[in-house]
Scaffold this motif. Structure first.
Motif, PDB file in Angstrom:
ATOM      1  N   THR A 175       0.841  -1.204   0.000  1.00 12.46           N
ATOM      2  CA  THR A 175       0.000   0.000   0.000  1.00 12.46           C
ATOM      3  C   THR A 175       0.868   1.243   0.000  1.00 12.46           C
ATOM      4  O   THR A 175       1.778   1.391   0.828  1.00 12.46           O
ATOM      5  CB  THR A 175      -0.926   0.014   1.228  1.00 12.46           C
ATOM      6  OG1 THR A 175      -1.760  -1.147   1.202  1.00 12.46           O
ATOM      7  CG2 THR A 175      -1.812   1.259   1.214  1.00 12.46           C
ATOM      8  N   ARG A 176       0.568   2.133  -0.944  1.00 16.90           N
ATOM      9  CA  ARG A 176       1.276   3.401  -1.029  1.00 16.90           C
ATOM     10  C   ARG A 176       0.261   4.534  -1.050  1.00 16.90           C
ATOM     11  O   ARG A 176      -0.804   4.418  -1.655  1.00 16.90           O
ATOM     12  CB  ARG A 176       2.161   3.455  -2.266  1.00 16.90           C
ATOM     13  CG  ARG A 176       3.323   2.469  -2.212  1.00 16.90           C
ATOM     14  CD  ARG A 176       4.263   2.584  -3.392  1.00 16.90           C
ATOM     15  NE  ARG A 176       3.682   2.062  -4.621  1.00 16.90           N
ATOM     16  CZ  ARG A 176       4.391   1.685  -5.680  1.00 16.90           C
ATOM     17  NH1 ARG A 176       5.712   1.788  -5.643  1.00 16.90           N
ATOM     18  NH2 ARG A 176       3.803   1.236  -6.763  1.00 16.90           N
ATOM     19  N   TYR A 225      -5.751  -0.340  -4.504  1.00 20.33           N
ATOM     20  CA  TYR A 225      -5.276  -1.645  -4.024  1.00 20.33           C
ATOM     21  C   TYR A 225      -5.005  -2.623  -5.171  1.00 20.33           C
ATOM     22  O   TYR A 225      -5.072  -3.842  -4.991  1.00 20.33           O
ATOM     23  CB  TYR A 225      -6.295  -2.228  -3.042  1.00 20.33           C
ATOM     24  CG  TYR A 225      -6.442  -1.389  -1.793  1.00 20.33           C
ATOM     25  CD1 TYR A 225      -5.402  -1.315  -0.875  1.00 20.33           C
ATOM     26  CD2 TYR A 225      -7.598  -0.649  -1.562  1.00 20.33           C
ATOM     27  CE1 TYR A 225      -5.518  -0.528   0.260  1.00 20.33           C
ATOM     28  CE2 TYR A 225      -7.724   0.133  -0.427  1.00 20.33           C
ATOM     29  CZ  TYR A 225      -6.673   0.196   0.484  1.00 20.33           C
ATOM     30  OH  TYR A 225      -6.794   0.972   1.611  1.00 20.33           O
ATOM     31  N   THR A 226      -4.672  -2.081  -6.345  1.00 18.61           N
ATOM     32  CA  THR A 226      -4.371  -2.948  -7.489  1.00 18.61           C
ATOM     33  C   THR A 226      -3.188  -3.856  -7.196  1.00 18.61           C
ATOM     34  O   THR A 226      -3.210  -5.054  -7.509  1.00 18.61           O
ATOM     35  CB  THR A 226      -4.097  -2.093  -8.735  1.00 18.61           C
ATOM     36  OG1 THR A 226      -5.250  -1.302  -9.036  1.00 18.61           O
ATOM     37  CG2 THR A 226      -3.763  -2.975  -9.932  1.00 18.61           C
ATOM     38  N   LEU A 278      -0.688  -9.136  -5.917  1.00 28.88           N
ATOM     39  CA  LEU A 278       0.216  -9.926  -5.077  1.00 28.88           C
ATOM     40  C   LEU A 278      -0.535 -11.015  -4.323  1.00 28.88           C
ATOM     41  O   LEU A 278      -0.039 -12.147  -4.201  1.00 28.88           O
ATOM     42  CB  LEU A 278       0.949  -9.016  -4.093  1.00 28.88           C
ATOM     43  CG  LEU A 278       2.303  -8.434  -4.501  1.00 28.88           C
ATOM     44  CD1 LEU A 278       3.345  -9.529  -4.627  1.00 28.88           C
ATOM     45  CD2 LEU A 278       2.218  -7.630  -5.764  1.00 28.88           C
ATOM     46  N   TYR A 279      -1.712 -10.692  -3.839  1.00 33.72           N
ATOM     47  CA  TYR A 279      -2.493 -11.700  -3.118  1.00 33.72           C
ATOM     48  C   TYR A 279      -2.910 -12.828  -4.068  1.00 33.72           C
ATOM     49  O   TYR A 279      -2.826 -14.015  -3.716  1.00 33.72           O
ATOM     50  CB  TYR A 279      -3.718 -11.056  -2.481  1.00 33.72           C
ATOM     51  CG  TYR A 279      -4.576 -12.038  -1.700  1.00 33.72           C
ATOM     52  CD1 TYR A 279      -4.069 -12.702  -0.589  1.00 33.72           C
ATOM     53  CD2 TYR A 279      -5.884 -12.300  -2.089  1.00 33.72           C
ATOM     54  CE1 TYR A 279      -4.847 -13.605   0.117  1.00 33.72           C
ATOM     55  CE2 TYR A 279      -6.671 -13.193  -1.388  1.00 33.72           C
ATOM     56  CZ  TYR A 279      -6.143 -13.851  -0.286  1.00 33.72           C
ATOM     57  OH  TYR A 279      -6.923 -14.747   0.406  1.00 33.72           O
ATOM     58  N   GLY A 280      -3.330 -12.468  -5.269  1.00 38.34           N
ATOM     59  CA  GLY A 280      -3.701 -13.495  -6.235  1.00 38.34           C
ATOM     60  C   GLY A 280      -2.519 -14.414  -6.563  1.00 38.34           C
ATOM     61  O   GLY A 280      -2.674 -15.631  -6.680  1.00 38.34           O
ATOM     62  N   GLU A 281      -1.325 -13.828  -6.691  1.00 35.22           N
ATOM     63  CA  GLU A 281      -0.158 -14.658  -6.969  1.00 35.22           C
ATOM     64  C   GLU A 281       0.224 -15.505  -5.759  1.00 35.22           C
ATOM     65  O   GLU A 281       0.737 -16.617  -5.903  1.00 35.22           O
ATOM     66  CB  GLU A 281       1.005 -13.782  -7.427  1.00 35.22           C
ATOM     67  CG  GLU A 281       0.740 -13.139  -8.791  1.00 35.22           C
ATOM     68  CD  GLU A 281       2.000 -12.606  -9.459  1.00 35.22           C
ATOM     69  OE1 GLU A 281       3.108 -13.093  -9.127  1.00 35.22           O
ATOM     70  OE2 GLU A 281       1.864 -11.712 -10.309  1.00 35.22           O
ATOM     71  N   ARG A 305     -10.568  -5.000   1.355  1.00 36.26           N
ATOM     72  CA  ARG A 305      -9.983  -4.076   0.377  1.00 36.26           C
ATOM     73  C   ARG A 305     -10.154  -4.551  -1.072  1.00 36.26           C
ATOM     74  O   ARG A 305     -10.312  -3.736  -1.973  1.00 36.26           O
ATOM     75  CB  ARG A 305      -8.493  -3.873   0.671  1.00 36.26           C
ATOM     76  CG  ARG A 305      -8.227  -3.025   1.912  1.00 36.26           C
ATOM     77  CD  ARG A 305      -6.744  -3.070   2.301  1.00 36.26           C
ATOM     78  NE  ARG A 305      -6.416  -2.034   3.290  1.00 36.26           N
ATOM     79  CZ  ARG A 305      -6.615  -2.159   4.590  1.00 36.26           C
ATOM     80  NH1 ARG A 305      -7.144  -3.281   5.078  1.00 36.26           N
ATOM     81  NH2 ARG A 305      -6.305  -1.171   5.415  1.00 36.26           N
ATOM     82  N   ILE A 306     -10.111  -5.866  -1.286  1.00 35.97           N
ATOM     83  CA  ILE A 306     -10.151  -6.358  -2.673  1.00 35.97           C
ATOM     84  C   ILE A 306     -11.304  -7.327  -2.920  1.00 35.97           C
ATOM     85  O   ILE A 306     -11.482  -7.796  -4.043  1.00 35.97           O
ATOM     86  CB  ILE A 306      -8.826  -7.043  -3.053  1.00 35.97           C
ATOM     87  CG1 ILE A 306      -8.610  -8.322  -2.242  1.00 35.97           C
ATOM     88  CG2 ILE A 306      -7.652  -6.083  -2.886  1.00 35.97           C
ATOM     89  CD1 ILE A 306      -7.407  -9.133  -2.698  1.00 35.97           C
TER      90      ILE A 306
END
Length: 848
Positions: free
Chosen positions: A600-601, A606-607, A612-615, A682-683
């Motif tokens: 998060t920046r 939250y793209t 990253l979560y999907g990977e 968030r996603i």
């Protein structure tokens, strides 16, 4: 692998001279050869004989000329080549590559992908010069009577016939108009395969929007760049445009007149190969010869080389670095190429491979990256997350003529993500979306080294990581020396075993050149001075394999066994999948809760977190696949006749049962730790049930069940009997319906999938229609590998599988009926009754 979405497509035409010791099929005598029209199709009025005209009338003062091995002229909108008489009937390698792919075209892989490769010859018949396709699939020495039969059984196709437009002023060359051949819909050069044409509803190539954009001439090759545009009913992008445009690049490379002495391949060693049937061998069969692909390395000082001294080669392997490579990353690319220098010293060669910046125009105004004399590491501004290391071999000998390494810019994204997911728990440098340059540069260096390995002739070698004990991967001393696998050619990219506190340096989490690479380069490239022929080398080569004394003896398993041998898995590390995966899950349990803070920046959405979560979920699935392969697993150690038996061995029953127990604990029991409110808020929610179901589907795959069955016959003492496995799996997935806690939503999904898989065994789907062809693009192909037993599914109807599946379905139905009568709650009771109905349908499909 998806290509960049630019609209251009190039094709390179490369020429290299060759007259073989064995005779390929020759053209028929002139009297038998009809004269079709110029180019790919006979034009109107083909029966009218067109005589050569004076040179000045064809190559006018408006011509733009480029001179090389074949002189090229552009006159207005026509393209002409001057084929010297000395090149007639010389072997030329014609390579068709996709230069730029259409946006959204799933059938294509990437820009630079090879679409076709063939040997061709210019051959004169009266006032025409034909381009013949020459096959080296079957050969015999000219001096043998059977050479006549080989020629008659392998008639050379004529790709095109060009009227001689003019003779050069010295009458030593033939001027040919090649415009229609390269700009038209010539099947040998097309970027659209038959499958592509069906998929996109291609009606025709539009000549008004298809053209040759350039033909370049060099000393041993010509490069043709062409744009092809097709009318299409369902194009992959811009659907209302009804158009597909792409670029092709045709390379014609003159092959050496005298082929390099080949090195005979061995199925125990992982080299790419070329193959042919040699009818001239004194064997009581049509004998196949298979050669490895490799560069021609010869010592400058043969005497010193024979004494065991390091000697420079007569001709180095040189890679030029694309001038478009970002300055920041150039040194890592160079270091990746030159990391093979120490390896080649094992084969007796000093400075065998080097990386160079291309010369400036002032230094060499004639230097061009399209020149086949130069090999390149190209940097592609592309969204593709990949790198590739193709090479172009001489099919007569396996000699590598040219190579183009492609690094796609977005591949850094792959390593940024994987470093965070797999090593972030123990590697603080990986806990950011902006990986430090030193660590990203190290990953880039090793990826380039991997692709250079392919270009040196090396195949993937997935078994190499199994040479390392799992716990050694937690040792700083071990990993600083060896990395994560015994070869850079393994897909073992990051060390996911090392735990926080183990003390590994950031670079020690990454693969590197290893002891297998030392062995295989020596095996393939060392000159054997006392051997005069390829056959005389065989004893020495076999001895190197059989009598190894290294700490990590070289092994190789062809990739077609990856679904069978649990040691030969993509992206795994260590010699025990259960133990290594247990360490991986310990790390993931630490990484998942940190993904929000690490990705998060301020000001961004939250793209990155979603990606990253999907990977991370994808890596979890991959780890479970490593464990699953132990069930029904067969280890394969390819051997020669003097090494004895035990090529195929059953994974011991205890190891298979341990793998199933691990899956029960970590898959069938819902891994709730993989989902956190912090991420899902968030996603959105993640579907773990789909990934769990994929593991169960894999366990009930007919090929795996067939291996379990055949293992009982092969090695009853070690086998995991099929009936016992199915019983254990049923207990894990179903428990005792109606007792204990009601199954959660994920477990209910698994149980429905279980019924679906058993039903597919009871009533298997119909086989594909005869002649059905899968989609996708064709490749250059290669020789057949070793036989691959245990890979395919058994004949279900003739096996025990339907009977065992029916028996289990009846048991499940009886237990589900009791569950439906229990007091577990409305959802559970409805689920059990649904299971009863599904089983009834599976056992008696006529009731549907």
């Amino acid at each position: 692998m998806l290509p960049s979405r630019s609209l251009a497509l190039c094709a390179s035409l490369v020429i290299a001279g060759a007259a073989a010791a064995q005779t390929p099929p020759a053209a028929p005598p002139p009297a038998q050869q009809p004269a079709p029209g110029a180019g790919a199709q006979a034009p109107a009025g083909a029966n009218v004989v067109r005589r050569p005209r004076p040179y000045a009338q064809v190559i006018t003062d408006r011509a733009k000329t480029e001179r090389g091995g074949i002189t090229v002229h552009s006159v207005d909108d026509r393209w002409y080549v001057e084929v010297p008489d000395s090149l007639l009937d010389r072997d030329i390698l014609l390579v068709s590559r996709v230069g730029a792919v259409p946006a959204g075209a799933s059938g294509f892989e990437f820009a630079g992908n090879e679409a076709a490769r063939r040997v061709v010859r210019w051959h004169r018949v009266n006032d025409r010069v034909q381009l013949q396709s020459i096959s080296y699939a079957a050969v015999a020495d000219d001096s043998l009577p059977i050479a006549i039969s080989v020629r008659n059984a392998n008639y050379s196709p004529i790709l095109a016939a060009f009227p001689i437009a003019a003779f050069t002023r010295d009458s030593a060359s033939y001027v040919l108009d090649v415009t229609d051949f390269f700009a038209g819909d010539t099947p040998a050069l097309s970027g659209m395969s038959a499958a592509d044409r069906r998929q996109y509803g291609v009606r025709r190539l539009d000549p008004a929007r298809s053209y040759v954009s350039a033909i370049r001439s060099f000393p041993i090759n010509i490069e043709v760049h062409q744009v092809q545009t097709f009318d299409a009913a369902t194009p992959p992008s811009d659907p209302s445009g009804n158009t597909i445009s792409l670029e092709m690049r045709q390379s014609m490379i003159l092959l050496p007149k005298v082929p390099m002495r080949p090195r005979l391949a061995d199925q125990r060693v992982g080299y790419f190969k070329v193959s042919r049937i040699n009818y001239g061998l004194d064997e009581q069969k049509a004998a196949q010869e298979t050669f490895i692909t490799r560069w021609r390395l010869e010592p400058k000082d043969p005497a010193a080389y024979a004494r065991g001294e390091l000697v420079e080669p007569v001709k180095q392997i040189v890679y030029y670095i694309d001038p478009g490579t970002p300055t920041k990353w150039r040194r890592y690319v160079k270091e990746g190429v030159e990391s093979w220098q120490k390896v080649f010293e094992k084969a007796g060669f000093k400075n065998a491979i080097v990386a160079k910046d291309p010369p400036t125009k002032a230094q060499d105004p004639n230097w061009d990256p399209d020149d086949a004399r130069y090999s390149m590491v190209r940097w592609a501004a592309s969204l593709v997350r990949n790198a590739v290391g193709p090479s172009t071999p001489d099919p007569r000998s396996g000699e590598i003529i040219n190579s183009e390494i492609n690094w796609f810019h977005n591949h850094m994204r792959s390593y940024r993500n994987r470093l965070m997911i797999e090593t972030g728990a123990a590697n603080p440098s990986a806990r950011t979306l902006d990986i430090p340059e030193e660590l990203m540069g190290e990953t880039m260096r090793q990826v380039i080294a991997h692709e250079i390995g392919h270009a040196l002739g090396l195949e993937h070698n997935m078994i190499a990581s199994a040479s390392f004990p799992v716990d050694s991967l937690r040792s700083p001393a071990f990993t600083s020396k060896y990395g994560v696998s015994a070869t850079i050619m393994d897909y073992a990219r990051q060390n996911y075993v090392a735990q926080p506190g183990d003390g590994l340096k950031p670079k020690d989490f990454i693969r590197r050149v290893g002891p297998f690479d030392d062995f295989v380069i020596n095996w393939g490239y060392r000159v054997i001075p006392n051997a005069k022929t390829a056959d005389e080398e065989r004893t020495t080569l076999n001895n190197w394999l059989v009598h190894q004394t290294a700490a990590f003896p070289y092994r190789y398993v062809p990739q077609q066994f990856g679904s069978v041998d649990p040691r030969s898995q993509t992206e795994d590390v260590g010699d025990d999948a259960v133990k290594a995966t247990d360490y991986a899950l310990k790390n993931m349990r630490k990484v998942i809760p940190q993904l929000v803070s690490w990705t998060t920046r301020s000001g961004d959405d939250y793209t990155d977190l979603e990606e990253l979560y999907g990977e991370a979920l994808g890596m979890w699935s991959l780890y479970m696949g490593h464990v699953t392969t132990n069930v029904g697993g067969i280890t394969i150690d390819l051997k020669s006749g003097d090494q004895g038996a035990n090529v195929y061995r059953v994974v011991p029953k205890a190891k298979q049962k341990a793998a199933l127990a691990f899956l029960n604990a970590n898959v069938f029991t819902t891994p709730a730790w993989l989902t956190t409110p912090d991420i899902e808020s968030r996603i959105g929610p993640a579907s773990l049930a789909t990934r769990e179901a994929a593991v169960l589907t894999s366990l009930l795959n007919p090929a795996r069940l067939g291996r379990l069955s055949s293992s009982e016959q092969m090695d009853a003492a070690n086998a995991y009997p099929l009936a016992e496995f199915l019983g254990d799996l049923k207990t894990d997935v179903w428990g005792t319906p109606g007792t204990g806690a009601a199954p959660d939503a994920n477990r209910r999904t698994l149980q429905r999938v279980y019924i679906e898989r058993l039903a597919a065994i009871v009533e298997p789907p119909a086989p594909p229609a005869p002649g059905a062809v899968a989609g996708g693009r064709g490749g250059a192909g290669g020789p057949p590998g070793p036989q691959a037993p245990f890979v395919g599914a058994p004949n279900l109807q003739r096996s025990d599988l339907p009977a065992l599946a029916r028996a289990q379905l009846r048991q499940i139905r009886d237990e589900a009926r009791r569950g439906a009568a229990s007091g577990q709650g409305a959802t559970a009771r409805a689920h059990w009754q649904d299971i009863v109905d599904r089983v009834d349908d599976a056992l008696d499909p006529r009731k549907r």
